[in-house]
Design a protein around this motif. Structure first.
Motif, short mmCIF file in Angstrom:
data_model
loop_
_atom_site.label_atom_id
_atom_site.label_comp_id
_atom_site.label_asym_id
_atom_site.label_seq_id
_atom_site.Cartn_x
_atom_site.Cartn_y
_atom_site.Cartn_z
N MET A 70 41.60 52.69 31.31
CA MET A 70 42.59 51.63 31.47
C MET A 70 43.96 52.25 31.26
SD MET A 70 42.99 47.86 29.67
CE MET A 70 43.63 48.39 28.07
N HIS A 72 47.84 51.65 30.38
CA HIS A 72 48.73 50.67 29.76
C HIS A 72 50.14 51.24 29.70
CE1 HIS A 72 50.21 47.50 27.22
NE2 HIS A 72 49.01 46.95 27.12
N ASN A 76 52.54 46.41 31.23
CA ASN A 76 51.64 46.20 32.36
C ASN A 76 50.37 47.00 32.11
OD1 ASN A 76 50.84 45.24 34.89
ND2 ASN A 76 51.64 47.03 35.96
N LEU A 77 49.26 46.53 32.69
CA LEU A 77 48.03 47.30 32.57
C LEU A 77 47.29 47.32 33.89
CD1 LEU A 77 45.28 45.30 32.37
CD2 LEU A 77 46.29 44.78 30.17
N GLY A 78 46.53 48.38 34.07
CA GLY A 78 45.73 48.56 35.27
C GLY A 78 44.59 49.50 34.96
N SER A 79 44.03 50.07 35.99
CA SER A 79 42.87 50.94 35.84
C SER A 79 43.10 52.25 36.57
CB SER A 79 41.62 50.25 36.39
OG SER A 79 41.41 49.00 35.77
N GLY A 161 42.25 43.34 30.79
CA GLY A 161 42.13 44.26 29.67
C GLY A 161 40.71 44.49 29.19
N GLY A 191 44.45 43.71 36.40
CA GLY A 191 43.89 44.75 35.53
C GLY A 191 42.94 45.66 36.28
#
Length: 241
Positions: A70, A72, A76-79, A161, A191
């Motif tokens: 993940m 962060h 913002n968060l993503g993969s 998340g 996410g």
């Protein structure tokens, strides 16, 4: 694929899709015999394979998960997924819209301490980015060819998340967004962006990028196509030591 299934046959796409998905196969002489009647026991065999289709990824997921992170940014968060490594660490592919203007990131895995990452290069036009981390992760392989229409795929990432979450679906269309995106019906949520779309061999066939949102829509997700990803990595190969 079969010598008796011509390119202009109305059922060609469906025949190729069910064959690649392992639901049906041809005959030893290289034919499919599309007009041959189906017996009840043959139908039972096909349905049996379909019933166990949802377990298609069970064997390869344990090998894939160590490569998933993940990403962060603080806001913002993503993969992302590891696609290469060297003596100094690993390279993570993700979306440009995940990293934004940030240059440093916190990378997270389930049941593991967080570790830092930093931007290597970003491609705003194709919405791809490459992150470097000192932590060594096993790289995932890129598939040799694009997935087939109807082929089962899994999307792995951190929707909301929730690290290392998996959703499963099929490829719904091979050419969206000017031929740069795939369409798939596997659920994609905030996410998931930047996470890999994998085939049943655990190979990357796309990078999750977007979905259509609205009460009237369901199962309309998109992934950056394999060739776009390969072209991006070829352009930045000098940055991957």
């Amino acid at each position: 694929m079969y010598k008796d299934v011509t390119p202009d046959r109305w059922s060609r796409v469906s025949i190729e899709a069910v064959s690649k998905a392992g639901l049906m196969s041809g005959y030893p002489d290289g034919t499919f015999q599309p007009e041959k009647p189906l017996t009840r026991e043959e139908m039972a065999s096909i349905l049996h394979r379909w019933m166990f289709r949802n377990g298609l990824f069970d064997d390869i997921l344990p090998a894939v998960m160590p490569s998933i992170v993940m990403v962060h940014t603080g806001t913002n968060l993503g993969s992302g997924a590891c696609i290469a490594n060297d003596q100094e660490g690993s390279y993570i592919i993700t979306n440009n819209h995940v990293v934004g203007l940030n240059t440093t990131f916190t990378l997270m895995k389930e049941n593991s301490e967080n570790f830092p990452g930093e931007i290597v290069v970003a491609d705003q036009h194709n919405d791809l980015a490459l992150i470097k981390t000192a932590k060594t992760l096993p790289p995932l392989k890129l598939a040799e060819q694009d997935p087939a229409l109807g082929e089962p795929v899994a999307v792995i990432g951190a929707p909301a998340g929730l690290i290392e979450s998996v959703t499963v679906g099929i490829i719904s269309n091979l050419s969206r967004q000017g031929g740069k995106w795939l369409q798939l019906d596997a659920p994609i949520n905030p996410g998931n962006s930047g996470g890999p779309v994998i085939n049943e061999r655990g190979e990357i066939v796309g990078i999750a990028v977007a979905k259509i949102v609205g009460e009237a829509f369901e199962g309309l997700g998109y992934a950056i196509k394999l060739q776009v990803v390969k072209d991006f990595l070829a352009r930045v190969a000098d940055k991957i030591r």
